[in-house]
Scaffold this active site. Structure first.
Site, PDB file in Angstrom:
ATOM      1  N   HIS A   1      36.701  37.670  29.420  1.00  0.00           N
ATOM      2  CA  HIS A   1      35.991  38.883  29.834  1.00  0.00           C
ATOM      3  C   HIS A   1      35.331  38.749  31.194  1.00  0.00           C
ATOM      4  O   HIS A   1      35.242  39.699  31.954  1.00  0.00           O
ATOM      5  CB  HIS A   1      34.955  39.283  28.784  1.00  0.00           C
ATOM      6  CG  HIS A   1      35.548  40.190  27.766  1.00  0.00           C
ATOM      7  ND1 HIS A   1      34.849  40.674  26.707  1.00  0.00           N
ATOM      8  CD2 HIS A   1      36.782  40.707  27.661  1.00  0.00           C
ATOM      9  CE1 HIS A   1      35.638  41.448  25.985  1.00  0.00           C
ATOM     10  NE2 HIS A   1      36.820  41.468  26.540  1.00  0.00           N
TER      11      HIS A   1
ATOM     12  N   ARG B   1      33.933  49.261  27.850  1.00  0.00           N
ATOM     13  CA  ARG B   1      33.539  48.223  26.895  1.00  0.00           C
ATOM     14  C   ARG B   1      32.026  48.272  26.760  1.00  0.00           C
ATOM     15  O   ARG B   1      31.303  47.669  27.545  1.00  0.00           O
ATOM     16  CB  ARG B   1      33.966  46.840  27.402  1.00  0.00           C
ATOM     17  CG  ARG B   1      35.470  46.620  27.452  1.00  0.00           C
ATOM     18  CD  ARG B   1      35.777  45.260  28.071  1.00  0.00           C
ATOM     19  NE  ARG B   1      37.110  44.782  27.788  1.00  0.00           N
ATOM     20  CZ  ARG B   1      38.119  44.846  28.647  1.00  0.00           C
ATOM     21  NH1 ARG B   1      37.959  45.388  29.830  1.00  0.00           N
ATOM     22  NH2 ARG B   1      39.315  44.355  28.302  1.00  0.00           N
TER      23      ARG B   1
ATOM     24  N   ARG C   1      34.373  52.550  23.872  1.00  0.00           N
ATOM     25  CA  ARG C   1      34.620  51.688  22.710  1.00  0.00           C
ATOM     26  C   ARG C   1      33.278  51.215  22.179  1.00  0.00           C
ATOM     27  O   ARG C   1      32.429  50.768  22.967  1.00  0.00           O
ATOM     28  CB  ARG C   1      35.468  50.496  23.151  1.00  0.00           C
ATOM     29  CG  ARG C   1      35.792  49.564  22.011  1.00  0.00           C
ATOM     30  CD  ARG C   1      36.716  48.468  22.454  1.00  0.00           C
ATOM     31  NE  ARG C   1      36.004  47.424  23.184  1.00  0.00           N
ATOM     32  CZ  ARG C   1      36.590  46.361  23.704  1.00  0.00           C
ATOM     33  NH1 ARG C   1      37.897  46.210  23.607  1.00  0.00           N
ATOM     34  NH2 ARG C   1      35.897  45.444  24.335  1.00  0.00           N
TER      35      ARG C   1
ATOM     36  N   GLU D   1      44.919  46.167  18.238  1.00  0.00           N
ATOM     37  CA  GLU D   1      44.834  44.821  18.827  1.00  0.00           C
ATOM     38  C   GLU D   1      44.922  43.726  17.777  1.00  0.00           C
ATOM     39  O   GLU D   1      44.834  42.545  18.094  1.00  0.00           O
ATOM     40  CB  GLU D   1      43.554  44.678  19.655  1.00  0.00           C
ATOM     41  CG  GLU D   1      42.281  45.001  18.901  1.00  0.00           C
ATOM     42  CD  GLU D   1      41.030  44.936  19.778  1.00  0.00           C
ATOM     43  OE1 GLU D   1      41.087  44.382  20.886  1.00  0.00           O
ATOM     44  OE2 GLU D   1      39.985  45.447  19.337  1.00  0.00           O
TER      45      GLU D   1
ATOM     46  N   ASN E   1      45.449  42.247  25.087  1.00  0.00           N
ATOM     47  CA  ASN E   1      44.812  40.923  25.230  1.00  0.00           C
ATOM     48  C   ASN E   1      44.668  40.242  23.875  1.00  0.00           C
ATOM     49  O   ASN E   1      45.020  39.077  23.698  1.00  0.00           O
ATOM     50  CB  ASN E   1      43.431  41.044  25.870  1.00  0.00           C
ATOM     51  CG  ASN E   1      43.466  41.770  27.191  1.00  0.00           C
ATOM     52  OD1 ASN E   1      44.517  41.875  27.793  1.00  0.00           O
ATOM     53  ND2 ASN E   1      42.341  42.282  27.625  1.00  0.00           N
ATOM     54  N   ASP E   2      44.113  40.991  22.928  1.00  0.00           N
ATOM     55  CA  ASP E   2      43.954  40.417  21.595  1.00  0.00           C
ATOM     56  C   ASP E   2      45.261  40.456  20.808  1.00  0.00           C
ATOM     57  O   ASP E   2      45.572  39.522  20.070  1.00  0.00           O
ATOM     58  CB  ASP E   2      42.855  41.157  20.814  1.00  0.00           C
ATOM     59  CG  ASP E   2      41.478  40.638  21.203  1.00  0.00           C
ATOM     60  OD1 ASP E   2      41.344  39.407  21.353  1.00  0.00           O
ATOM     61  OD2 ASP E   2      40.559  41.441  21.367  1.00  0.00           O
TER      62      ASP E   2
ATOM     63  N   ARG F   1      43.213  33.159  23.652  1.00  0.00           N
ATOM     64  CA  ARG F   1      43.347  33.692  25.018  1.00  0.00           C
ATOM     65  C   ARG F   1      42.351  33.092  25.999  1.00  0.00           C
ATOM     66  O   ARG F   1      42.499  33.239  27.202  1.00  0.00           O
ATOM     67  CB  ARG F   1      43.204  35.217  24.993  1.00  0.00           C
ATOM     68  CG  ARG F   1      41.814  35.691  24.680  1.00  0.00           C
ATOM     69  CD  ARG F   1      41.788  37.179  24.401  1.00  0.00           C
ATOM     70  NE  ARG F   1      40.990  37.893  25.369  1.00  0.00           N
ATOM     71  CZ  ARG F   1      40.534  39.127  25.195  1.00  0.00           C
ATOM     72  NH1 ARG F   1      40.842  39.798  24.101  1.00  0.00           N
ATOM     73  NH2 ARG F   1      39.829  39.717  26.107  1.00  0.00           N
TER      74      ARG F   1
ATOM     75  N   CYS G   1      45.495  49.491  27.106  1.00  0.00           N
ATOM     76  CA  CYS G   1      44.298  49.201  27.916  1.00  0.00           C
ATOM     77  C   CYS G   1      44.079  47.706  28.104  1.00  0.00           C
ATOM     78  O   CYS G   1      43.128  47.297  28.744  1.00  0.00           O
ATOM     79  CB  CYS G   1      43.060  49.846  27.316  1.00  0.00           C
ATOM     80  SG  CYS G   1      42.605  49.173  25.715  1.00  0.00           S
TER      81      CYS G   1
HETATM   82  C1  PEP Z   1      42.266  43.890  24.449  1.00  0.00           C
HETATM   83  O1  PEP Z   1      42.059  43.154  23.477  1.00  0.00           O
HETATM   84  O2  PEP Z   1      43.362  44.017  25.008  1.00  0.00           O
HETATM   85  C2  PEP Z   1      41.172  44.673  25.033  1.00  0.00           C
HETATM   86  C3  PEP Z   1      41.392  45.607  25.928  1.00  0.00           C
HETATM   87  O3  PEP Z   1      39.922  44.389  24.638  1.00  0.00           O
HETATM   88  P1  PEP Z   1      39.098  43.097  25.059  1.00  0.00           P
HETATM   89  O4  PEP Z   1      39.792  42.472  26.232  1.00  0.00           O
HETATM   90  O5  PEP Z   1      37.755  43.613  25.380  1.00  0.00           O
HETATM   91  O6  PEP Z   1      39.144  42.264  23.827  1.00  0.00           O
HETATM   92 MG    MG Z   2      40.230  43.219  22.349  1.00  0.00          MG
END
Ligand code: PEP
Ligand code: MG
Length: 577
Positions: A192, A299, A336, A433, A456-457, A467, A504
């Site tokens: 993040h 976020r 979110r 996710e 990402n998740d 990750r 996203c």
């Molecule tokens: C994701 O998981 O792709 C996402 C956009 O949320 P974060 O990166 O905040 O977990």
């Molecule tokens: Mg996420």
């Protein structure tokens, strides 16, 4: 010295090192000339306080276990007056202009190396006592200051923050005008803090492993966030070269800016919606300038900088959501709800841990802390009276959770009505996710108003790769055949029910992947504002008829490397398709 890590936010930054470890508990930097005397006074005060504490400890132990056990504290008391320790640290402050904590650590290193050379095992063991006394002095130096003042005492000029780990909330509350770059021992592209660095346009390198222990506070550092290179005390020639590259980069970015204002439509007339991921409300107007049609992901946990959600009441949140809506000037805003762990919310229950990404986090956590959740929902619903707002839940695993969340929204609406406030209907959607949500997209589609794919998740849980762990980052493969299949499945499931679905996660911000993602049926993307102009430029050159063929070829590939080759063929100027 040259270190190399993962370039996670492009650009070049040059500044003096501010070393921050253990979440700002340990700060090392250079102090300005006029602060030297007060820094030495701080050190003396810490020595006096330590002496008092040790006296007290000595008496306690003597009373409880007998005077012969108190000798250890006598040794430590003597060390406080040893010229090689506190006095040496004072000299380091004066000569090298380091803060007291850094100077003490330097003095400790010097003594430790002397002890290491000693043949006598008794002497070697005394190293622990010296470390103990240094730890006590540092503890007494700690000001418990608000991290907003992190830069207060530090010599002027641009800084490079060198950290073991950096939390996004810490970065969010800094004066980043002073931040030339930041570099961390831990982390990866989807960390993040890296995401935040990209949105703030601060160059960053992650995954450096030992940078925070090998880089001395105050030294000049040049960071190249594109290549992942970190140069410690670079020569004049290297600095000149970097400067020229930085200028080139800025010119390139300026040349892209015009695409941001153009419509995002493919050659064959398909509209592709491009929105912004925003971490701080003040970014909203900039996102709009760059061509974002809306905010696809705010976020909300970034609001928690320096405070807990419990402390962040409905009014404070309402003000932030209003700022986002006003900043987008009619553009849709998707917020979110908090995606945090227990301790980030300030509510750790027994057995909870900050490092439990699969524990009580995201929507699960909100559902178990009703008061916090209700305050957030009320603030969102009230803000929705001033512009188009959507509520999105993170980390949803299935229909049951979505139902509970919808009930919570209905409850918040009722509470507001009792107060005489009638919020408009607000679309309620979820992040896709977690693999279980992706696989049940047909069921979720009956009960959600929209989806947003958090790649990402989704990638980390599909591929079982952390990750944030740079040691396995090679296995974090967005182009893995499993990911392509899961994305196609979600896109199809949403389309069958005519539900909007966007991407996203960081995959959306990679212009090279856009042809593939549109070919898989995706039509909405949300990304860091800086990536929008280039994304629009790429979209305007695409033909969906061709990207669909590309996706079907890619779906036949057996490995990520094969998918990559298919993509490279498609992108090569000589392609015939
Ligand atoms: C994701 O998981 O792709 C996402 C956009 O949320 P974060 O990166 O905040 O977990
Ligand atoms: Mg996420």
């Amino acid at each position: 010295m040259r270190l190399n890590g993962l370039g996670v936010s492009p650009g070049i930054g040059i500044g003096r090192a501010l070393v921050v470890t253990r979440g700002t508990k340990n700060l090392q930097f250079r102090v300005p000339e006029h602060r030297i005397d007060s820094e030495i006074a701080r050190l003396d005060a810490a020595r006096a306080q330590s002496r008092e504490q040790l006296q007290h400890l000595k008496e306690r132990i003597a009373a409880a276990a007998g005077a012969e056990h108190a000798y250890l504290f006598d040794a430590q008391l003597l060390m406080l007056d040893d010229p090689m320790l506190v006095d040496r640290a004072a000299t380091i402050i004066r000569v090298e202009r380091l803060n007291a904590e850094s100077a003490l650590r330097r003095a400790l290193d010097e003594i430790a190396s002397l002890f290491d050379q000693a043949d006598d095992p008794y002497l070697r063991e005394r190293k622990g006592d010296v470390a103990d006394i240094i730890g006590r002095l540092c503890m007494n130096l700690r000001t418990n200051g608000d991290p907003v003042d992190l830069f207060r005492d530090i010599e002027g000029g641009p800084l490079v923050l060198v950290a073991d780990e950096l939390s996004p909330s810490l970065i969010a509350q800094l004066d980043w005008q002073r931040l030339a770059a930041f570099i961390t021992d831990a982390g990866s592209w989807t960390y993040h803090t890296a995401i935040l660095a990209r949105s703030l346009h601060v160059p960053a390198v992650a995954g450096l492993r030992h940078a925070s222990s090998v880089i001395r506070p105050g030294v000049l550092i040049a960071v190249d966030g594109s290549t992942g290179d970190v140069l410690v005390e670079p020569s004049g020639a290297v600095l000149e070269d970097l400067d020229a590259r930085a200028k080139k980069r800025r010119a390139y970015e300026r040349s892209l800016a015009e695409y941001g204002t153009l419509p995002s439509v493919t050659q064959d007339g398909i509209a592709i919606r491009v929105e912004a991921n925003v971490e701080l409300p003040e970014e909203a107007p900039r996102a709009r300038e760059r061509g974002a049609e809306g905010i696809g992901l705010y976020r909300s946990e970034f609001m928690l900088a320096g405070m807990t959600a419990a402390g962040l009441d409905e009014e404070a949140q309402y003000a932030v959501y209003r700022r986002l809506i006003d900043g987008m000037d009619g553009g849709r805003v998707t917020v979110r709800t908090f995606d945090v762990t227990e301790s980030e919310l300030g509510v750790v229950q027994s057995g909870g841990s900050n490092r439990a990404p699969l524990g009580l986090r995201g929507l699960r956590l909100s559902l178990s802390f009703e008061e916090v959740f209700q305050a957030q929902l009320r603030a969102l619903l009230r803000a929705a009276m001033h512009g188009p707002l959507r509520i999105m839940f993170p980390f949803v695993t299935g229909v049951e959770e979505l139902r509970l969340a919808r009930k919570a929204v209905a409850h918040a609406v009722e509470t507001l009505k009792e107060r005489g406030i009638s919020p408009p209907p607000v679309p309620v959607g979820i992040m896709i996710e977690v693999p279980s949500a992706a696989l049940t997209i047909d069921l979720l589609a009956d009960e959600a108003d929209f989806f947003s794919i958090g790649t990402n998740d989704l990638i980390q849980y599909c591929l079982a790769v952390d990750r944030t762990d740079d040691r396995v980052s090679r296995m974090y493969e967005p182009l893995h055949p499993a990911i392509l299949r899961v994305l196609r499945h979600v896109a199809r499931g949403a389309r069958r029910r005519s539900l909007p679905v966007s991407v996203c996660g960081e995959m959306a911000a990679d212009p090279v992947l856009l042809p593939l993602l549109t070919g898989l049926g995706l039509r909405e993307f949300s990304m860091t504002p800086a990536s929008i102009p280039l994304a629009k430029h790429v979209v305007r050159g695409l033909r969906i008829a061709e990207t669909v063929k590309l996706a079907s070829r890619a779906l036949k590939a057996a490995t990520a490397a094969e998918v990559e080759r298919t993509l490279a063929d498609f992108l090569s100027p000589a392609r015939t398709n």
